[in-house]
Write a protein that holds these residues in place. Structure first.
Motif, mmCIF file in Angstrom:
data_model
loop_
_atom_site.group_PDB
_atom_site.id
_atom_site.type_symbol
_atom_site.label_atom_id
_atom_site.label_comp_id
_atom_site.label_asym_id
_atom_site.label_seq_id
_atom_site.Cartn_x
_atom_site.Cartn_y
_atom_site.Cartn_z
ATOM 1 N N UNK A 14 -10.075 55.769 15.302
ATOM 2 C CA UNK A 14 -9.464 56.663 14.317
ATOM 3 C C UNK A 14 -8.485 55.905 13.424
ATOM 4 N N UNK A 15 -7.814 54.932 14.025
ATOM 5 C CA UNK A 15 -6.903 54.101 13.225
ATOM 6 C C UNK A 15 -7.686 53.343 12.145
ATOM 7 N N UNK A 16 -8.779 52.702 12.555
ATOM 8 C CA UNK A 16 -9.578 51.945 11.583
ATOM 9 C C UNK A 16 -10.125 52.853 10.494
ATOM 10 N N UNK A 17 -10.588 54.016 10.914
ATOM 11 C CA UNK A 17 -11.155 54.978 9.956
ATOM 12 C C UNK A 17 -10.078 55.478 8.988
ATOM 13 N N UNK A 18 -8.865 55.678 9.502
ATOM 14 C CA UNK A 18 -7.766 56.137 8.656
ATOM 15 C C UNK A 18 -7.368 55.058 7.653
ATOM 16 N N UNK A 66 -19.458 49.904 14.457
ATOM 17 C CA UNK A 66 -18.444 50.718 13.767
ATOM 18 C C UNK A 66 -17.298 49.836 13.263
ATOM 19 N N UNK A 67 -16.855 48.894 14.107
ATOM 20 C CA UNK A 67 -15.757 48.015 13.676
ATOM 21 C C UNK A 67 -16.169 47.181 12.463
ATOM 22 N N UNK A 68 -17.427 46.703 12.458
ATOM 23 C CA UNK A 68 -17.901 45.917 11.309
ATOM 24 C C UNK A 68 -17.854 46.789 10.047
ATOM 25 N N UNK A 116 -14.310 47.260 8.939
ATOM 26 C CA UNK A 116 -13.768 46.057 8.306
ATOM 27 C C UNK A 116 -14.182 46.011 6.832
ATOM 28 N N UNK A 117 -15.441 46.359 6.566
ATOM 29 C CA UNK A 117 -15.906 46.436 5.176
ATOM 30 C C UNK A 117 -15.067 47.470 4.420
ATOM 31 N N UNK A 118 -14.735 48.578 5.091
ATOM 32 C CA UNK A 118 -13.975 49.649 4.451
ATOM 33 C C UNK A 118 -12.521 49.302 4.150
ATOM 34 N N UNK A 119 -11.901 48.462 4.991
ATOM 35 C CA UNK A 119 -10.492 48.125 4.735
ATOM 36 C C UNK A 119 -10.372 46.885 3.840
#
Lengths: 102, 239
Positions: free
Chosen positions: B120-124, B178-180, B183-186
């Motif tokens: 959720x942190x990564x998604x946020x 999901x993490x990959x 990472x593209x998203x941030x």
């Protein structure tokens, strides 16, 4: 009695975990952030995500690395997490079973 | 370049956006929770205790390690210390969310942060990078992940015998994928390249050299530090 020990362990785990969840915000809330600290926090997401990914990926071997490459391409092209996740899962199964990489 | 205070709201719409965008990660968390339940079943942990742990602790990697350490005479203090060390990475995540949460009332902040988890942190962070300005996004995402984790634990620990190895279906890869994607998203442009490269080298070296998951914290710290040093070095050079 072991049930009391189990409950104590679970409650203790809950307390320390909650403290780690609020600790970062609490600390930053208490100090005036310098420009250094702000630019530091700006880089945390990318740096932490890479650290979560890479060691696991290298441990996983060629099939995982290849599937991560496919995931990366799909994520860049579509910007969609669900598509990227499905592409990754499908290709990792293909690489592990069909191509025999592991 | 520097993080400024985000002009954020906290609305039901934000929570709903967080829930709907978290469906893929909730599927991943659900399979993980099933595995946790199945493994917990093989320890001295009772069914209510396993579910209680998932409700109160709600931290997958720490819970996996805890049940690995679980014996009929429970080593209470070592389990608590190990849990704290494994979850120390949350401190970095909570700090990086500071400007997103700071304008909210503190009771909202302390409540929302109970549901902080890696995904959720990564998604946020990704949503924030894309211009979302509703902090309830984190709460919605965290709630869905919480429901997935707790319900999967309950199913796994009661009906565990029926579930086979998730690796067979590639589900063990769900989190890495999901993490990959996150990472593209941030990714926020070329300025992120150096912190990413330094974090990569540090994390791989520390994963080989150090026990536990210190590599996540050290990679995150030193990678971010590399970005700061580079930025301020450029400033000095430019003066």
């Amino acid at each position: 009695m072991s049930t009391w020990a189990a409950l104590a362990a679970i409650l203790g785990m809950a307390v320390v975990t909650y403290l780690t969840r609020v600790g970062g915000f609490w600390l930053v809330d208490r100090v005036e952030l310098s420009e250094w600290a702000k630019s530091f926090l700006r880089y945390v997401p990318a740096a932490v995500l890479v650290s979560l990914i890479l060691p696991d990926l290298l441990e996983g071997g060629p099939a995982d690395i290849g599937a991560a490459g496919v995931t990366l391409v799909v994520a860049v092209r579509t910007g969609n997490i669900l598509y990227a996740m499905i592409a990754g899962i499908v290709t990792v199964v293909l690489f592990r079973r069909v191509v025999g990489l592991s | 370049m520097a993080v400024s205070r985000d002009d954020v709201e906290f609305s039901p719409q934000g929570a709903i956006a967080g829930i709907s965008e978290s469906v893929p990660i909730a599927i991943g968390v659900f399979t993980y929770g099933l595995t946790f339940g199945v493994l917990a079943r093989q320890t001295a942990l009772s069914i209510p205790e396993a579910v209680l742990m998932s409700v109160l602790v709600f931290a997958a990697s720490a819970q996996f390690v805890a049940i690995d350490m679980w014996e009929s005479s429970v080593p209470v203090v070592p389990i608590i210390i190990t849990t704290a060390m494994i979850n120390l990475r949350h401190v970095l995540m909570g700090a990086s969310l500071y400007s997103w949460l700071e304008s909210l009332s503190r009771s909202r902040v302390w409540g929302t942060l109970f549901f902080l988890n890696d995904e959720s942190w990564g998604l946020t962070e990704r949503a924030r990078n894309q211009g979302h300005r509703d902090a309830a996004f984190l709460l919605g995402s965290g709630l869905l992940v919480f429901v997935a984790w707790v319900s999967a634990t309950a199913i796994g620990v009661t009906a565990g015998g029926l579930i086979t190895d998730p690796a067979r279906y590639g589900l063990d890869f769900a989190f890495l994928a999901v993490y990959v994607a996150l990472l593209v998203g941030v990714w926020d442009g070329r300025a992120d390249a150096l912190p990413i490269a330094v974090a990569a080298v540090v994390a791989v070296a520390c994963a080989a050299a150090l026990p536990g998951n210190w590599y996540i914290i050290l990679g995150g710290l030193l990678g971010s530090l590399a970005g700061v040093v580079r930025d301020h070095h450029l400033e000095w050079a430019g003066q």
